[in-house]
Design a protein around this motif. Structure first.
Motif, mmCIF file in Angstrom:
data_model
loop_
_atom_site.group_PDB
_atom_site.id
_atom_site.type_symbol
_atom_site.label_atom_id
_atom_site.label_comp_id
_atom_site.label_asym_id
_atom_site.label_seq_id
_atom_site.Cartn_x
_atom_site.Cartn_y
_atom_site.Cartn_z
ATOM 1 N N HIS A 140 36.969 -0.636 8.440
ATOM 2 C CA HIS A 140 35.878 -0.683 7.912
ATOM 3 C C HIS A 140 34.687 -0.378 8.609
ATOM 4 O O HIS A 140 34.632 -1.523 9.869
ATOM 5 N N VAL A 141 34.016 0.329 8.129
ATOM 6 C CA VAL A 141 31.852 -0.211 8.592
ATOM 7 C C VAL A 141 31.624 -0.935 8.173
ATOM 8 O O VAL A 141 31.358 -1.469 7.408
ATOM 9 N N PRO A 142 30.881 -2.174 8.905
ATOM 10 C CA PRO A 142 29.927 -3.380 8.928
ATOM 11 C C PRO A 142 29.478 -2.302 7.538
ATOM 12 O O PRO A 142 28.826 -1.131 8.048
ATOM 13 N N GLU A 143 29.349 -3.453 6.746
ATOM 14 C CA GLU A 143 28.022 -2.866 4.792
ATOM 15 C C GLU A 143 26.597 -2.351 5.869
ATOM 16 O O GLU A 143 26.050 -1.680 5.122
ATOM 17 N N ARG A 144 26.360 -3.561 6.290
ATOM 18 C CA ARG A 144 25.239 -3.555 6.932
ATOM 19 C C ARG A 144 25.050 -2.261 8.407
ATOM 20 O O ARG A 144 23.209 -1.407 7.504
ATOM 21 N N LEU A 145 25.837 -1.151 8.590
ATOM 22 C CA LEU A 145 25.260 -0.314 9.459
ATOM 23 C C LEU A 145 25.486 1.454 8.475
ATOM 24 O O LEU A 145 24.731 1.817 8.376
ATOM 25 N N ALA A 146 26.775 1.425 6.988
ATOM 26 C CA ALA A 146 26.711 1.803 6.526
ATOM 27 C C ALA A 146 25.979 2.414 5.525
ATOM 28 O O ALA A 146 25.172 3.287 4.799
ATOM 29 N N ALA A 147 24.942 1.143 4.932
ATOM 30 C CA ALA A 147 24.100 1.113 4.147
ATOM 31 C C ALA A 147 22.781 1.839 5.237
ATOM 32 O O ALA A 147 21.422 1.871 4.255
ATOM 33 N N LYS A 148 22.411 1.808 6.055
ATOM 34 C CA LYS A 148 21.492 2.829 6.703
ATOM 35 C C LYS A 148 20.960 4.824 6.767
ATOM 36 O O LYS A 148 21.996 5.021 6.677
ATOM 37 N N PRO A 149 19.664 4.876 5.968
ATOM 38 C CA PRO A 149 20.006 5.984 6.134
ATOM 39 C C PRO A 149 20.082 7.377 6.503
ATOM 40 O O PRO A 149 20.634 8.189 6.414
ATOM 41 N N TYR A 150 20.394 6.040 8.373
ATOM 42 C CA TYR A 150 20.403 7.902 9.191
ATOM 43 C C TYR A 150 22.160 7.646 9.136
ATOM 44 O O TYR A 150 22.746 7.915 10.723
ATOM 45 N N LEU A 151 22.989 6.582 8.863
ATOM 46 C CA LEU A 151 24.761 6.365 8.748
ATOM 47 C C LEU A 151 25.302 7.229 7.817
ATOM 48 O O LEU A 151 26.515 6.151 7.811
ATOM 49 N N ARG A 152 24.654 7.546 6.655
ATOM 50 C CA ARG A 152 25.841 7.865 5.764
ATOM 51 C C ARG A 152 26.944 9.012 6.286
ATOM 52 O O ARG A 152 25.915 9.953 6.173
ATOM 53 N N ALA A 153 27.668 8.262 5.183
ATOM 54 C CA ALA A 153 28.760 9.463 5.547
ATOM 55 C C ALA A 153 28.838 10.876 4.653
ATOM 56 O O ALA A 153 29.486 11.443 4.089
ATOM 57 N N ALA A 154 28.190 11.269 5.032
ATOM 58 C CA ALA A 154 27.763 12.548 3.900
ATOM 59 C C ALA A 154 28.496 14.313 4.250
ATOM 60 O O ALA A 154 28.601 15.106 3.994
ATOM 61 N N TYR A 155 28.469 13.909 5.544
ATOM 62 C CA TYR A 155 29.544 14.571 6.608
ATOM 63 C C TYR A 155 30.428 14.679 7.570
ATOM 64 O O TYR A 155 31.503 15.529 7.009
ATOM 65 N N ASP A 156 30.538 13.668 8.565
ATOM 66 C CA ASP A 156 31.699 12.926 8.849
ATOM 67 C C ASP A 156 32.503 11.788 7.865
ATOM 68 O O ASP A 156 31.606 11.520 7.201
ATOM 69 N N GLU A 157 33.596 11.399 8.166
ATOM 70 C CA GLU A 157 33.846 10.077 7.379
ATOM 71 C C GLU A 157 34.635 9.027 8.131
ATOM 72 O O GLU A 157 34.940 9.415 9.335
ATOM 73 N N PRO A 158 34.434 7.896 8.248
ATOM 74 C CA PRO A 158 34.633 6.717 9.596
ATOM 75 C C PRO A 158 36.127 7.227 9.212
ATOM 76 O O PRO A 158 37.032 6.621 10.804
ATOM 77 N N GLU A 159 37.177 7.446 8.053
ATOM 78 C CA GLU A 159 38.219 7.823 8.308
ATOM 79 C C GLU A 159 38.370 8.740 9.375
ATOM 80 O O GLU A 159 39.857 8.778 10.432
ATOM 81 N N PHE A 160 38.175 10.032 9.110
ATOM 82 C CA PHE A 160 37.977 10.882 10.192
ATOM 83 C C PHE A 160 37.911 10.361 11.035
ATOM 84 O O PHE A 160 38.382 10.633 12.776
#
Length: 411
Positions: free
Chosen positions: A286-306
């Motif tokens: 999993h991505v650290p929550e602090r980073l996943a919450a950043k407005p420029y790191l939203r998983a709206a195009y690709d995903e961490p699982e991929f």
């Protein structure tokens, strides 16, 4: 307007949708610094004015070529001397046609294209796989009418590691980095204290796992981002989305994305080294929550699982560690056997519906696909297949997942 929207993006009050829904008008060259303009569209074109003409960093897509040209010409009539490709993806390399035509009309030299040496091989591969790429991109972006280009503007100048270009009073320090692609170029313009990042920064979680595309390079991508951060530049222009202004913001954005990728790499490799299978790893990393919450790191195009899957592919090959997956049976035959065990394909379909109701979307997807493979001509199962994948697409958070599920729903 562009920099006002950039501020809203940084604050998390706006996102990339503004570049799609028209909130940021296309066909406009926004001057964001002295002699530096950005023409935003699906992919940005950056224009730098020098005493000896214009330099483009990326040229845009084929469908925006004319509007980008008109925008640049409204901003500045000077001849385009050079165009630098950040990489060979078609949304970055298909916009030079109007400038070439202008040069021919005026009896002038057309712009000289500069790119990493691997761009040529990419274009050659695109020609060999044109129909496949058309289908992939139509599915990914939900556009059945998507057109794949047939001709490419090859670079006249290529380089391997670094290239220094001097045009007028400006210096363009071009550097190669493997990241989203193997042919990526990012640039630093010291006289403007400016980084041109290409798709190494895109205002989304990094496009480093795309399930339908070739290998990506997470660790080297992070290294490139840290090299950019060390420059302590005051302006960053990405391949997609709004510029970032201010040394602290630029440094923070670059190092956050680097840390995001490094975390996925380190977690994945640790589990691989302990003997974990891929199907276990994708559910544990999993991505650290602090980073996943950043407005420029939203998983709206690709995903961490991929991205994890791509890290596995780079370091571990295509086999996922499951011995039964090494030489799998024909999917339709396996589906028939499992349907027989379940008492028929309709039982599989019914259980898929229950799984969806029970908030188990992965189970629902697998079971309804098995039912569909076991009875591909059954109208009721077809309808259930469409309904389930439509529901999964509607709840998907990333464009890539949504596109594949919608394509399944309409198959």
């Amino acid at each position: 307007m562009l920099m006002q929207y950039a501020e809203r993006m940084w604050q998390g009050k706006a996102g990339m949708e503004g570049f799609i829904n028209g909130e940021i008008p296309t066909g406009v060259a926004y001057e964001i610094a002295d002699g530096v303009a950005v023409v935003p569209a699906f992919a940005n074109v950056t224009v730098l004015r020098t005493d000896n003409g214009l330099v483009l960093f990326d040229t845009g897509a084929q469908n925006t070529a004319e509007s980008n040209y008109q925008a640049i010409r409204k901003w500045c009539p000077d001849p385009v001397r050079y165009a630098v490709y950040s990489h060979g993806h078609i949304d970055h390399v298909c916009g030079l046609g109007p400038f070439d035509a202008e040069a021919e009309r005026n009896g002038a030299e057309r712009p000289v294209v500069i790119a990493h040496e691997a761009v040529k091989a990419r274009f050659e591969r695109y020609v060999l796989t044109a129909d496949y790429n058309r289908a992939v991109n139509a599915r990914q972006f939900g556009n059945p009418k998507f057109r794949w280009p047939q001709d490419f503007r090859y670079p006249e100048i290529t380089y391997r590691d670094e290239h220094r270009l001097r045009v007028g009073e400006l210096t363009f320090e071009l550097r190669h980095a493997r990241g989203e692609t193997d042919d990526h170029t990012w640039a630093y313009v010291p006289e403007r204290d400016l980084i041109l990042a290409g798709d190494l920064f895109i205002w989304h979680s990094p496009n480093c796992g795309n399930p339908q595309k070739v290998q990506r390079y997470a660790a080297e991508w992070a290294t490139a981002l840290r090299a950019m951060a060390e420059l302590d530049a005051s302006l960053l222009i990405p391949g997609h989305g709004a510029p970032i202004a201010g040394r602290e913001r630029v440094r923070t954005a670059l190092t956050d994305v680097a840390e995001y990728l490094e975390s996925l790499v380190s977690q994945t490799l640790a589990l691989m080294n302990r003997g974990a299978r891929l199907d276990e790893i994708i559910h544990v990393v999993h991505v650290p929550e602090r980073l996943a919450a950043k407005p420029y790191l939203r998983a709206a195009y690709d995903e961490p699982e991929f991205i994890v899957r791509n890290i596995w592919r780079l370091y571990g090959g295509w086999w996922d560690g499951d011995p039964a997956a090494l030489k799998p049976p024909r999917p339709d035959r396996l589906a028939s056997v499992l349907a027989e065990l379940a008492g028929g394909p309709h039982n599989l379909a019914a259980r898929a519906c229950r799984a969806l109701d029970d908030a188990e979307p992965r189970i629902a997807a697998r079971l309804i696909e098995l039912a569909h493979q076991a009875a591909p001509d059954d109208k009721d199962i077809k309808d259930t297949h469409r309904q389930i994948f439509t529901a999964l697409a509607q709840s998907a958070t990333s464009l890539m997942t949504r596109g594949i599920y919608l394509a399944a729903a309409h198959s």
